[in-house]
Write a protein that holds these residues in place. Structure first.
Motif, short mmCIF file in Angstrom:
data_model
loop_
_atom_site.label_atom_id
_atom_site.label_comp_id
_atom_site.label_asym_id
_atom_site.label_seq_id
_atom_site.Cartn_x
_atom_site.Cartn_y
_atom_site.Cartn_z
N ILE A 1 8.09 0.71 1.48
CA ILE A 1 7.39 0.84 2.79
C ILE A 1 6.05 1.47 2.54
N ALA A 2 6.14 2.54 1.71
CA ALA A 2 4.91 3.38 1.45
C ALA A 2 3.93 2.21 0.47
N ASP A 3 4.71 1.60 -0.57
CA ASP A 3 3.88 0.79 -1.70
C ASP A 3 3.60 -0.66 -1.17
N ARG B 1 2.95 11.21 1.99
CA ARG B 1 1.77 11.51 1.33
C ARG B 1 0.97 10.40 0.40
N ASP B 2 2.05 9.43 0.13
CA ASP B 2 1.56 8.13 -0.58
C ASP B 2 0.67 7.47 0.41
N VAL B 3 1.06 7.51 1.65
CA VAL B 3 0.43 6.52 2.58
C VAL B 3 -0.96 7.50 2.95
N ASN C 1 5.70 7.62 -15.20
CA ASN C 1 5.51 6.33 -14.32
C ASN C 1 4.27 6.10 -13.80
N HIS C 2 3.14 7.05 -13.15
CA HIS C 2 2.11 7.11 -12.91
C HIS C 2 1.09 6.48 -13.91
N LEU C 3 1.38 7.07 -15.09
CA LEU C 3 0.46 6.83 -16.29
C LEU C 3 0.59 5.26 -16.73
N GLN C 4 1.82 4.72 -16.73
CA GLN C 4 2.14 3.43 -17.08
C GLN C 4 1.35 2.43 -15.97
N ASP C 5 1.47 2.93 -14.76
CA ASP C 5 1.16 1.86 -13.70
C ASP C 5 -0.36 2.34 -13.21
N CYS C 6 -1.02 3.10 -13.94
CA CYS C 6 -2.32 3.51 -13.38
C CYS C 6 -3.08 2.45 -12.80
N GLY C 7 -3.37 1.48 -13.74
CA GLY C 7 -4.06 0.20 -13.33
C GLY C 7 -3.62 -0.42 -11.97
N LYS C 8 -2.28 -0.76 -11.99
CA LYS C 8 -1.85 -1.41 -10.91
C LYS C 8 -1.70 -0.78 -9.56
N ASP C 9 -1.51 0.60 -9.77
CA ASP C 9 -1.54 1.39 -8.57
C ASP C 9 -2.89 1.37 -7.85
N ARG D 1 -5.37 -1.08 -8.50
CA ARG D 1 -5.76 -2.26 -7.91
C ARG D 1 -4.93 -2.56 -6.74
N MET D 2 -3.84 -2.46 -6.53
CA MET D 2 -3.09 -2.95 -5.47
C MET D 2 -3.26 -1.68 -4.23
N LEU D 3 -3.07 -0.62 -4.44
CA LEU D 3 -3.09 0.20 -3.41
C LEU D 3 -4.22 1.32 -3.19
N ASP D 4 -5.08 1.21 -4.14
CA ASP D 4 -6.26 2.12 -4.05
C ASP D 4 -5.70 3.52 -4.34
N ARG D 5 -4.69 3.56 -5.19
CA ARG D 5 -3.94 5.07 -5.30
C ARG D 5 -4.19 5.51 -6.87
N VAL D 6 -4.59 6.86 -7.03
CA VAL D 6 -5.16 7.37 -8.30
C VAL D 6 -4.28 8.43 -8.61
#
Length: 278
Positions: A50-52, A106-108, A159-167, A169-174
């Motif tokens: 849901i959040a992602d 918080r993710d939202v 996990n955050h560092l592995q997915d930093c680009g995808k997060d 680009r897809m979610l505007d989440r840093v």
């Protein structure tokens, strides 16, 4: 079928526990303990989806997360009600599930983190409750929580560092703290600059410090099979952290392949399993 259920199913990613970077209720865990752990996982997966979700509105996500919380207390999402029943059957404090929901809220609502302490504060909600729940299922001493918290925070940051680009680009989440000097726009690229690589490597080194703090965690766990699983998770996290110090997650593979993950897991689990008589 009510509209909330239909919407929740529409947002489901289809991801399962075998798709995660780290083991979830693997066969190392005693059969009696796997059902409540899987109930917690299914609850977490549903809330995470849901959040992602990349296109659902914030209002829609928050309404569905509120329904997840209602299910912990009474009537609501099916995954939450199943977890409520599992927690009641095993006498487990529901605070872990509520903390995890706070993380998804918080993710939202939060897309940037100021500094390392801010990021660890997020991990306090998003990662640490998962390990604490597993420890409670096994009846382990809560004196283990500090070691658990360090390991779980490390897993989350990996996990955050592995997915930093995808997060981004897809979610505007840093999740990379802003006080590192990060140029956020660089996360859109196909390759990290020298400056971004240095930031990621520096955060990986700080993550290695968390793994150092949890080095003795496995040896302090009474349940031999849980101790083996924790040893496996710790070994996998060490390997991934080393890769993040050396590789560019925007352009290079960081995740383990199945064969290498199995090799690392066996090397970590076997000494623990052989430590005590069956």
């Amino acid at each position: 079928m009510d509209a909330a259920v239909t919407t929740s199913q529409r947002l489901a990613s289809g991801k399962g526990h075998r798709d995660e970077n780290f083991p979830v209720a693997s066969l190392l865990i005693k059969a009696d303990y796997r059902p409540p752990i899987m109930a917690f996982y299914r609850f977490a997966r549903a809330a995470d989806d849901i959040a992602d979700h990349p296109s659902a509105s914030a209002e829609e996500k928050l309404a569905l997360l509120a329904r997840m919380r209602s299910g912990l207390d009474g009537a609501g999402a099916a995954e939450a009600m199943a977890l409520r029943d599992a927690m009641a059957a095993h006498g487990i404090d529901p605070v872990h599930a509520h903390d995890l929901l706070d993380a998804f809220v918080r993710d939202v609502t939060v897309t940037r983190y100021a500094d390392w302490d801010d990021l660890i504060g997020y991990c306090r909600l998003s990662a640490m409750p998962v390990g604490r729940f597993v420890l409670d299922v096994h009846g382990e001493d809560r004196a283990l929580w500090p070691a658990n918290d360090a390991l779980c925070a490390a897993l989350q940051i990996v996990n955050h560092l592995q997915d930093c680009g995808k997060d981004y680009r897809m979610l505007d989440r840093v999740y990379i703290p802003l006080d590192t000097g990060l140029d956020i726009a660089e996360l859109k690229g196909d390759r990290a600059s020298a400056a971004l690589r240095a930031i990621i490597a520096g955060l990986a080194r700080r993550t290695r410090d968390l793994l150092d703090q949890s080095e003795a965690f496995s040896a302090r766990i009474r349940d031999r099979r849980l101790a083996a699983e924790v040893a496996v998770i710790h070994r996998l996290a060490r390997s991934l952290t080393h890769r993040l110090e050396q590789r560019d997650p925007l352009s290079e593979r960081v995740h383990h392949g199945k064969a290498e993950a199995l090799f690392l897991a066996a090397g970590a689990a076997l000494p623990v399993l052989l430590r005590w008589p069956v």
